[in-house]
Design a protein around this motif. Structure first.
Motif, PDB file in Angstrom:
ATOM      1  N   GLY A   1       2.812   3.681   9.074  1.00  0.00           N
ATOM      2  CA  GLY A   1       3.030   2.699   8.016  1.00  0.00           C
ATOM      3  C   GLY A   1       3.832   1.500   8.477  1.00  0.00           C
ATOM      4  O   GLY A   1       3.514   0.350   8.161  1.00  0.00           O
TER       5      GLY A   1
ATOM      6  N   PHE B   1       3.473  -0.988   3.882  1.00  0.00           N
ATOM      7  CA  PHE B   1       2.851   0.319   3.700  1.00  0.00           C
ATOM      8  C   PHE B   1       4.012   1.300   3.539  1.00  0.00           C
ATOM      9  O   PHE B   1       4.683   1.648   4.507  1.00  0.00           O
ATOM     10  CB  PHE B   1       1.994   0.693   4.914  1.00  0.00           C
ATOM     11  CG  PHE B   1       0.648   0.026   4.937  1.00  0.00           C
ATOM     12  CD1 PHE B   1      -0.511   0.751   4.692  1.00  0.00           C
ATOM     13  CD2 PHE B   1       0.538  -1.336   5.210  1.00  0.00           C
ATOM     14  CE1 PHE B   1      -1.750   0.144   4.721  1.00  0.00           C
ATOM     15  CE2 PHE B   1      -0.704  -1.956   5.239  1.00  0.00           C
ATOM     16  CZ  PHE B   1      -1.849  -1.210   4.989  1.00  0.00           C
TER      17      PHE B   1
ATOM     18  N   VAL C   1       0.853  -1.195   0.000  1.00  0.00           N
ATOM     19  CA  VAL C   1       0.000   0.000   0.000  1.00  0.00           C
ATOM     20  C   VAL C   1       0.886   1.242   0.000  1.00  0.00           C
ATOM     21  O   VAL C   1       1.837   1.340   0.780  1.00  0.00           O
ATOM     22  CB  VAL C   1      -0.920   0.011   1.244  1.00  0.00           C
ATOM     23  CG1 VAL C   1      -1.762   1.290   1.270  1.00  0.00           C
ATOM     24  CG2 VAL C   1      -1.812  -1.222   1.261  1.00  0.00           C
TER      25      VAL C   1
END
Length: 331
Positions: free
Chosen positions: A54, A65, A34
């Motif tokens: 993240g 992330f 992501v």
């Protein structure tokens, strides 16, 4: 016969595509890395928050992330990039009060998207308290009343630093000046951000400023600058002798710089809920909590359902502030 065979093949193909799409739609999120867009360069408060969240989301959800920094145009470049992405939860944005509340108010025509329709808040993450500061270089001021008295005695001679024209520290000081009796001060923007403003104050080039707590700790300890008040509901444990802005008579002046997560409009609610719940869990890990506490960041998450009306209130607040305090911002 041939026609029948073709029809059966087409029907089979459509059915197979439908099953594949359904399977993809039902696939557990996240199934791939992501991207988290940040509308600033590396090292600033927003970037730090995005990387902390993240990192712990990776541990919580089992996928990377990763942060992509995309500064420029008051945050508009990163916001538009995020808003135009597929609404599937794989492109997010961590923005702040400047990029996601002030920019839409003062630069609405600069957007090539409909900000209010194309961007949705996932959740508020943290608030970063700020200090009302003064230099200790050739400036003998030890309290907010003394600062006001000094400015009144020297109209147009006291200079305040900002991280840019139209930034929230600029509006904060302009609002303070107005509500303290239309004080006459001169704003000095610094292209090098908070670090540049702090250097200007340490050398005495500027005398006062609003800046976030995390940026100022080093110079405060060195005695180069002094905190007169803190923008926070309560005093900070690390600075017990610094009163809040409310305590010194200015309860609605100053910005506790929130950081929040955003997604493209149309992102499925179940994906947003997954991100929100995992982010809360990530921020509550001992390592993340310690990192935030060391920076004096307040963890203040809200839910997906709470986030939209919260952002609407923030934008409404800044609409009122920009009407009360007229600042000419560059086009």
């Amino acid at each position: 016969m041939k026609r029948l065979q073709i029809m059966l093949l087409v029907a089979f193909g459509i059915g197979f595509a439908g099953v594949a799409w359904h399977a993809q739609a039902q696939e557990k999120y996240p199934s791939k890395p992501v991207k988290i867009l940040v509308p600033y360069g590396p090292g600033g408060a927003t970037d730090i928050v995005a990387r902390i969240v993240g990192e712990h989301l990776r541990e919580t959800l089992g996928q990377a992330f990763y942060v992509e920094n995309k500064p420029g145009a008051y945050g508009i470049l990163a916001i538009e990039d995020m808003a135009r992405s597929r609404p599937d939860g794989y492109t997010l944005l961590v923005g702040n009060v400047s990029t996601n509340a002030i920019t839409p108010v003062i630069f609405p025509t600069k957007f090539k998207i409909n900000y209010n329709k194309d961007v949705i808040p996932v959740m508020r993450l943290v608030d970063i308290p700020a200090f009302l500061l003064v230099t200790t270089t050739n400036f003998s001021v030890n309290s907010v009343p003394e600062l006001i008295a000094n400015v009144k005695k020297n109209p147009g001679r006291v200079r305040y630093g900002t991280v840019g024209v139209g930034s929230y520290p600029h509006y904060d000081m302009a609002l303070f000046a107005k509500r303290a009796g239309d004080l006459e001060m001169v704003g000095i923007p610094n292209r090098n951000g908070a670090a540049g403003v702090i250097i200007d104050m340490a050398t005495g080039d500027t005398q006062t400023a609003f800046l976030n707590v995390a940026s100022t700790a080093g110079m405060l300890k060195a005695g180069k600058i002094k905190a007169l008040a803190v923008v926070n509901p309560v005093r900070l444990p690390e600075y017990p002798n610094v009163p809040t802005m409310a305590e010194v008579g200015f309860p609605d002046v100053g910005t506790s710089a929130w950081q929040a997560m955003f997604a493209p409009a149309g992102t499925p609610k179940e994906v947003l809920d997954t991100i929100q719940k995992a982010s809360v869990q990530a921020m509550q890990t001992p390592a993340a909590r310690k990192t935030f506490e060391d920076q004096n960041f307040n963890i203040v998450p809200n839910t997906v359902d709470e986030a939209r009306p919260w952002l609407a209130r923030e934008i409404a607040t800044w609409s009122k502030i920009t009407q009360e305090v007229k600042i000419e911002v560059p086009e």
